[in-house]
Structures are given as structure tokens and as C-alpha cells.
Write a protein that holds these residues in place. Structure first.
Motif, PDB file in Angstrom:
ATOM      1  N   GLY A  26       0.819  -1.215   0.000  1.00  0.00           N
ATOM      2  CA  GLY A  26       0.000   0.000   0.000  1.00  0.00           C
ATOM      3  C   GLY A  26       0.848   1.258   0.000  1.00  0.00           C
ATOM      4  O   GLY A  26       0.502   2.251  -0.650  1.00  0.00           O
ATOM      5  N   ASP A  27       1.974   1.215   0.701  1.00  0.00           N
ATOM      6  CA  ASP A  27       2.883   2.353   0.702  1.00  0.00           C
ATOM      7  C   ASP A  27       3.577   2.494  -0.646  1.00  0.00           C
ATOM      8  O   ASP A  27       3.783   3.606  -1.121  1.00  0.00           O
ATOM      9  CB  ASP A  27       3.915   2.230   1.819  1.00  0.00           C
ATOM     10  N   VAL A  28       3.918   1.388  -1.272  1.00  0.00           N
ATOM     11  CA  VAL A  28       4.537   1.440  -2.600  1.00  0.00           C
ATOM     12  C   VAL A  28       3.582   2.112  -3.582  1.00  0.00           C
ATOM     13  O   VAL A  28       3.985   2.962  -4.382  1.00  0.00           O
ATOM     14  CB  VAL A  28       4.940   0.028  -3.086  1.00  0.00           C
ATOM     15  N   LYS A  29       2.304   1.776  -3.504  1.00  0.00           N
ATOM     16  CA  LYS A  29       1.311   2.412  -4.377  1.00  0.00           C
ATOM     17  C   LYS A  29       1.200   3.906  -4.090  1.00  0.00           C
ATOM     18  O   LYS A  29       1.153   4.729  -5.009  1.00  0.00           O
ATOM     19  CB  LYS A  29      -0.054   1.740  -4.219  1.00  0.00           C
ATOM     20  N   PHE A  30       1.163   4.283  -2.804  1.00  0.00           N
ATOM     21  CA  PHE A  30       1.111   5.690  -2.414  1.00  0.00           C
ATOM     22  C   PHE A  30       2.324   6.432  -2.970  1.00  0.00           C
ATOM     23  O   PHE A  30       2.198   7.509  -3.564  1.00  0.00           O
ATOM     24  CB  PHE A  30       1.052   5.790  -0.889  1.00  0.00           C
ATOM     25  N   PHE A  31       3.500   5.859  -2.793  1.00  0.00           N
ATOM     26  CA  PHE A  31       4.738   6.443  -3.301  1.00  0.00           C
ATOM     27  C   PHE A  31       4.650   6.675  -4.808  1.00  0.00           C
ATOM     28  O   PHE A  31       4.955   7.760  -5.312  1.00  0.00           O
ATOM     29  CB  PHE A  31       5.910   5.513  -2.969  1.00  0.00           C
ATOM     30  N   LYS A  32       4.201   5.677  -5.529  1.00  0.00           N
ATOM     31  CA  LYS A  32       4.110   5.794  -6.993  1.00  0.00           C
ATOM     32  C   LYS A  32       3.071   6.838  -7.392  1.00  0.00           C
ATOM     33  O   LYS A  32       3.326   7.658  -8.275  1.00  0.00           O
ATOM     34  CB  LYS A  32       3.774   4.439  -7.606  1.00  0.00           C
ATOM     35  N   ASP A  33       1.913   6.829  -6.752  1.00  0.00           N
ATOM     36  CA  ASP A  33       0.868   7.804  -7.077  1.00  0.00           C
ATOM     37  C   ASP A  33       1.362   9.232  -6.888  1.00  0.00           C
ATOM     38  O   ASP A  33       1.084  10.108  -7.700  1.00  0.00           O
ATOM     39  CB  ASP A  33      -0.379   7.577  -6.220  1.00  0.00           C
ATOM     40  N   VAL A  34       2.107   9.472  -5.817  1.00  0.00           N
ATOM     41  CA  VAL A  34       2.611  10.816  -5.539  1.00  0.00           C
ATOM     42  C   VAL A  34       3.720  11.190  -6.511  1.00  0.00           C
ATOM     43  O   VAL A  34       3.690  12.242  -7.148  1.00  0.00           O
ATOM     44  CB  VAL A  34       3.107  10.941  -4.071  1.00  0.00           C
ATOM     45  N   THR A  35       4.705  10.323  -6.655  1.00  0.00           N
ATOM     46  CA  THR A  35       5.902  10.696  -7.420  1.00  0.00           C
ATOM     47  C   THR A  35       5.707  10.700  -8.932  1.00  0.00           C
ATOM     48  O   THR A  35       6.519  11.303  -9.639  1.00  0.00           O
ATOM     49  CB  THR A  35       7.102   9.793  -7.061  1.00  0.00           C
ATOM     50  N   MET A  36       4.660  10.102  -9.429  1.00  0.00           N
ATOM     51  CA  MET A  36       4.417  10.129 -10.880  1.00  0.00           C
ATOM     52  C   MET A  36       4.007  11.520 -11.352  1.00  0.00           C
ATOM     53  O   MET A  36       3.893  11.767 -12.542  1.00  0.00           O
ATOM     54  CB  MET A  36       3.351   9.104 -11.277  1.00  0.00           C
ATOM     55  N   ARG A  37       3.827  12.463 -10.435  1.00  0.00           N
ATOM     56  CA  ARG A  37       3.434  13.827 -10.787  1.00  0.00           C
ATOM     57  C   ARG A  37       4.624  14.726 -11.092  1.00  0.00           C
ATOM     58  O   ARG A  37       4.442  15.908 -11.368  1.00  0.00           O
ATOM     59  CB  ARG A  37       2.637  14.446  -9.640  1.00  0.00           C
ATOM     60  N   GLY A  38       5.843  14.210 -11.006  1.00  0.00           N
ATOM     61  CA  GLY A  38       7.013  15.060 -11.233  1.00  0.00           C
ATOM     62  C   GLY A  38       8.275  14.232 -11.341  1.00  0.00           C
ATOM     63  O   GLY A  38       8.243  13.082 -11.757  1.00  0.00           O
ATOM     64  N   ASP A  39       9.389  14.831 -10.959  1.00  0.00           N
ATOM     65  CA  ASP A  39      10.698  14.182 -10.986  1.00  0.00           C
ATOM     66  C   ASP A  39      11.059  13.729  -9.586  1.00  0.00           C
ATOM     67  O   ASP A  39      10.634  14.331  -8.603  1.00  0.00           O
ATOM     68  CB  ASP A  39      11.769  15.166 -11.477  1.00  0.00           C
ATOM     69  N   ILE A  40      11.871  12.672  -9.496  1.00  0.00           N
ATOM     70  CA  ILE A  40      12.312  12.198  -8.194  1.00  0.00           C
ATOM     71  C   ILE A  40      13.802  12.484  -8.022  1.00  0.00           C
ATOM     72  O   ILE A  40      14.576  12.399  -8.967  1.00  0.00           O
ATOM     73  CB  ILE A  40      12.000  10.711  -7.957  1.00  0.00           C
ATOM     74  N   VAL A  41      14.155  12.861  -6.807  1.00  0.00           N
ATOM     75  CA  VAL A  41      15.531  13.223  -6.467  1.00  0.00           C
ATOM     76  C   VAL A  41      15.967  12.333  -5.319  1.00  0.00           C
ATOM     77  O   VAL A  41      15.221  12.160  -4.343  1.00  0.00           O
ATOM     78  CB  VAL A  41      15.625  14.707  -6.037  1.00  0.00           C
ATOM     79  N   MET A  42      17.173  11.783  -5.438  1.00  0.00           N
ATOM     80  CA  MET A  42      17.671  10.888  -4.394  1.00  0.00           C
ATOM     81  C   MET A  42      19.183  10.892  -4.373  1.00  0.00           C
ATOM     82  O   MET A  42      19.830  11.295  -5.339  1.00  0.00           O
ATOM     83  CB  MET A  42      17.155   9.470  -4.616  1.00  0.00           C
TER      84      MET A  42
END
Length: 165
Positions: A26-42
Motif C-alpha cells: 500500500g505504501d509502494v502504491k502511495f509512493f508511486k501515485d505521488v511521485t508520478m506527478r514530477g521528478d524524483i531526487v535521491m
């Protein structure tokens, strides 16, 4: 907009041996739903924990001090200033996904927080910064995640926005 996206346990633990100490689809899905709106930085260490890198559907930006680092399709940067310039010129939202060093580095610039709190305690070696100042943010939304046979730990999703003075 700059945002953090992460999951932590009751003690702010976010990692163990460069991996998540839990499995929570469920957290993986939340992470993907949020981050698909832009770029990810790590950071580089976080990037290297991703089995199939870079993550699809968004630009992956990796901070490393290694001048010759091959990011296998990710954009490689070497400083906070470089990330901020990229952000300014891209017009995209940037989602900072870890590790702990980046969470410390951007505390004064971050606008939104997307946090999953797992209501358990795990063993590990990496923590979200303990001195993070939540008083500069307002929690605007939260809800309980579904607990089932695949998501065995109680957890809460939270969205925080910086308070503008």
C-alpha cells in the motif's frame, strides 16, 4: 514545488542495510501515485537500492560526489545548488525520496511532506532527521492505510504543507 516522500516506523526508522525493513504494498502504491506527478531526487545510495533503475515514468535525479558515476539513464548531479537550478528551470515538481542526508539538506526549501507512518518498530540503521521542525508545517490530510494479508502493518498516510508567513 519541492516535496519529501518517505515511510518511517514509530521511531523514525527509514532503512536497514540500504533497504526498507518492511514490506508494505500500500505504501509502494502511495509512493508511486505521488511521485508520478514530477521528478524524483535521491542520493546515490538510495538509487542503488532500486532493483530496476531508473524508476519509470519520471526523471530520476541522483546526487553523488563521484564525478564518473554512471547513472544508467538517471540525471547525475553533484551539489544541492545543481538540484535547485534544475528544479528552477524544469517547471516540474521535485520529490525527494531519500536518503537521510537529502532530507537534512533540503529542510529549509521543502514545501510539502508525504509521509507514511508504520505503526510498528523495526531494527535498522537509518533514520529520518530527529530534529526536523514540523512546527513549520501543517498536516492537511491523513488517513489510515488498509491492513490485510499483503499489508500486515497498521499504517497512516499524511500530507503536510509548509506554513507560509
Amino acid at each position: 514545488m519541492l516535496a519529501y516522500v518517505w515511510a518511517e516506523d514509530e521511531n523514525r526508522l527509514i532503512g536497514k542495510d540500504d533497504e526498507l525493513p518492511w514490506r508494505l504494498p500500500g505504501d509502494v502504491k502511495f509512493f508511486k501515485d505521488v511521485t508520478m506527478r514530477g521528478d524524483i531526487v535521491m542520493g546515490r545510495d538510495t538509487y542503488e537500492t532500486i532493483p530496476k533503475r531508473p524508476l519509470k515514468g519520471r526523471r530520476n535525479i541522483v546526487l553523488t560526489h563521484r564525478e564518473d558515476y554512471d547513472g544508467n539513464g538517471a540525471i547525475i548531479v553533484h551539489s544541492k545548488e545543481e538540484i535547485l537550478r534544475l528544479h528552477e528551470h524544469s517547471g516540474e515538481d521535485f520529490y525527494i525520496i531519500g536518503g537521510a542526508t537529502l532530507f537534512e539538506m533540503f529542510e529549509n526549501e521543502v514545501d510539502e511532506l508525504y509521509r507514511t507512518v508504520i505503526h510498528e518498530s523495526f531494527n535498522g540503521d537509518t533514520y529520518f532527521p530527529g530534529d526536523f521542525d514540523y512546527s513549520k508545517f501543517e498536516r492537511v490530510k491523513y488517513w489510515d492505510g488498509v491492513v490485510d494479508d499483503k499489508n500486515i502493518y497498521p499504517h497512516t498516510f499524511e500530507v503536510w504543507k509548509r506554513i507560509r508567513e
